[in-house]
Design an enzyme around this catalytic site. Sequence first.
Site, PDB file in Angstrom:
ATOM      1  N   TYR A 165       0.716  -1.393  -0.080  1.00  0.00           N
ATOM      2  CA  TYR A 165      -0.036  -0.008   0.085  1.00  0.00           C
ATOM      3  C   TYR A 165       1.108   1.343   0.120  1.00  0.00           C
ATOM      4  O   TYR A 165       0.688   2.279  -0.951  1.00  0.00           O
ATOM      5  CB  TYR A 165      -0.898  -0.005   1.156  1.00  0.00           C
TER       6      TYR A 165
HETATM    7  N1  LIG Z   1      -9.609   5.716   4.573  1.00  0.00           N
HETATM    8  C1  LIG Z   1      -8.348   6.260   4.849  1.00  0.00           C
HETATM    9  O1  LIG Z   1      -7.792   6.267   5.961  1.00  0.00           O
HETATM   10  C2  LIG Z   1      -7.376   6.729   3.688  1.00  0.00           C
HETATM   11  C3  LIG Z   1      -6.360   7.357   4.097  1.00  0.00           C
HETATM   12  C4  LIG Z   1      -5.390   7.825   3.059  1.00  0.00           C
HETATM   13  C5  LIG Z   1      -5.748   7.453   1.614  1.00  0.00           C
HETATM   14  N2  LIG Z   1      -6.954   6.800   1.275  1.00  0.00           N
HETATM   15  C6  LIG Z   1      -7.043   6.603  -0.076  1.00  0.00           C
HETATM   16  O2  LIG Z   1      -8.398   7.337  -0.497  1.00  0.00           O
HETATM   17  C7  LIG Z   1      -8.862   6.451  -1.599  1.00  0.00           C
HETATM   18  C8  LIG Z   1     -10.481   6.439  -1.068  1.00  0.00           C
HETATM   19  O3  LIG Z   1     -10.462   5.526   0.114  1.00  0.00           O
HETATM   20  P1  LIG Z   1     -11.701   5.493   1.074  1.00  0.00           P
HETATM   21  O4  LIG Z   1     -10.958   5.570   2.414  1.00  0.00           O
HETATM   22  O5  LIG Z   1     -12.744   6.441   0.786  1.00  0.00           O
HETATM   23  O6  LIG Z   1     -11.960   3.927   0.857  1.00  0.00           O
HETATM   24  P2  LIG Z   1     -13.367   3.204   0.451  1.00  0.00           P
HETATM   25  O7  LIG Z   1     -13.070   1.628   0.530  1.00  0.00           O
HETATM   26  O8  LIG Z   1     -14.454   3.611   0.972  1.00  0.00           O
HETATM   27  O9  LIG Z   1     -13.708   3.624  -1.139  1.00  0.00           O
HETATM   28  C9  LIG Z   1     -12.645   3.134  -2.161  1.00  0.00           C
HETATM   29  C10 LIG Z   1     -13.696   2.920  -3.310  1.00  0.00           C
HETATM   30  O10 LIG Z   1     -12.690   2.448  -4.509  1.00  0.00           O
HETATM   31  C11 LIG Z   1     -13.457   1.439  -5.359  1.00  0.00           C
HETATM   32  N3  LIG Z   1     -12.682   0.451  -5.779  1.00  0.00           N
HETATM   33  C12 LIG Z   1     -11.824  -0.565  -5.523  1.00  0.00           C
HETATM   34  N4  LIG Z   1     -11.239  -0.952  -6.522  1.00  0.00           N
HETATM   35  C13 LIG Z   1     -11.904  -0.368  -7.651  1.00  0.00           C
HETATM   36  C14 LIG Z   1     -11.321  -0.587  -9.187  1.00  0.00           C
HETATM   37  N5  LIG Z   1     -10.486  -1.693  -9.552  1.00  0.00           N
HETATM   38  N6  LIG Z   1     -12.021   0.122  -9.894  1.00  0.00           N
HETATM   39  C15 LIG Z   1     -12.953   1.329  -9.495  1.00  0.00           C
HETATM   40  N7  LIG Z   1     -13.084   1.254  -8.116  1.00  0.00           N
HETATM   41  C16 LIG Z   1     -12.550   0.613  -7.235  1.00  0.00           C
HETATM   42  C17 LIG Z   1     -14.336   0.771  -3.995  1.00  0.00           C
HETATM   43  O11 LIG Z   1     -15.608  -0.057  -4.682  1.00  0.00           O
HETATM   44  C18 LIG Z   1     -14.656   1.684  -3.138  1.00  0.00           C
HETATM   45  O12 LIG Z   1     -16.150   2.455  -3.561  1.00  0.00           O
HETATM   46  C19 LIG Z   1      -8.389   5.238  -1.753  1.00  0.00           C
HETATM   47  O13 LIG Z   1      -7.158   5.483  -2.885  1.00  0.00           O
HETATM   48  C20 LIG Z   1      -7.389   4.832  -0.452  1.00  0.00           C
HETATM   49  O14 LIG Z   1      -6.231   4.346  -0.599  1.00  0.00           O
HETATM   50  C21 LIG Z   1      -7.746   6.481   2.191  1.00  0.00           C
END
Ligand SMILES: NC(=O)c1ccc[n+]([C@@H]2O[C@H](COP(=O)([O-])OP(=O)(O)OC[C@H]3O[C@@H](n4cnc5c(N)ncnc54)[C@H](O)[C@@H]3O)[C@@H](O)[C@H]2O)c1
Length: 258
Positions: A165
């Site tokens: 990640y």
């Molecule tokens: N939540 C956190 O603490 C956090 C912190 C830093 C970065 N992020 C990043 O933020 C972004 C959003 O994450 P989130 O926390 O809202 O998570 P989440 O799991 O709620 O949302 C992620 C979304 O990506 C979609 N997804 C997964 N694989 C996919 C694919 N192959 N094609 C299209 N869509 C796909 C999922 O269906 C989901 O709706 C991600 O890239 C995550 O790595 C999250």
Amino acid sequence: MVADQQQREPGGLGPKGGGAPAEQHAVVIGASSGMGSAIVDTLRAQGVKTLALDLPSASWNDEVAGMTGAVDVTDVASVESALKGAEEAFGSVEIVVNCAGILGPVAPTVETSQETFERIVDLNLGGAFTVTRAALELMLPRGYGRIVHIASVAGKEGNPQMAAYSASKAGVIGMVKAVGKEYAPSGVTVNAVAPASVETPLIQGMTPERQEIQKSLIPMHRFGTVQEIAHLVAYIVSPQASFTTGFVYDASGGRADY
Ligand SMILES: NC(=O)c1ccc[n+]([C@@H]2O[C@H](COP(=O)([O-])OP(=O)(O)OC[C@H]3O[C@@H](n4cnc5c(N)ncnc54)[C@H](O)[C@@H]3O)[C@@H](O)[C@H]2O)c1
């Protein structure tokens, strides 16, 4: 009406004589959940016509439902066709926000298989590249655009037991810096946001112990909210954010110090 015929506002003027059309159209990927869902709500509330995309298996809540579609960022043809479809439907696409991402297992590196590493990097980084290229193809001819990826503070600092990640998000940061510089004169900006832990299903997939570790790293002693990320993204994709590209915006409650 195509963008070039619309009334234009200052911001992001490129060599093609672009600039922001008065009516903005956005595509948000990974939009059925977490930050993506909040970004859709925020952009729509600001009058931006927004197509929400996610995996075909995604279920949509009532707030996002309406303008939705399917895409898989690991499938190049799917991304290209989804973005071209959005352009056909809207007339132009000024904004692409990529929130698609997975955390993968939080586990010691020696227990992480090569296949797991490659799957996470392929989705988080390979997908971001695919989205970037497809968005550039739509935006460069018009001389205006805003591309944003959600990276992570893990990509700056490295989170133990999250090697794949962290590597994937470091890759997104490097790609955004390179592509932002490359297309800086074009009127298309390419930026990232690097959140610390944000209250979403992704973080809820961690054990309570791991969530506490993540929280303890944040000087504000709390997780971020999806609304905080959404409002930052709404600024980055606005016509007013016209002098920043190849940049990684912080949203870490004080955790990141560069
Ligand atoms: N939540 C956190 O603490 C956090 C912190 C830093 C970065 N992020 C990043 O933020 C972004 C959003 O994450 P989130 O926390 O809202 O998570 P989440 O799991 O709620 O949302 C992620 C979304 O990506 C979609 N997804 C997964 N694989 C996919 C694919 N192959 N094609 C299209 N869509 C796909 C999922 O269906 C989901 O709706 C991600 O890239 C995550 O790595 C999250």
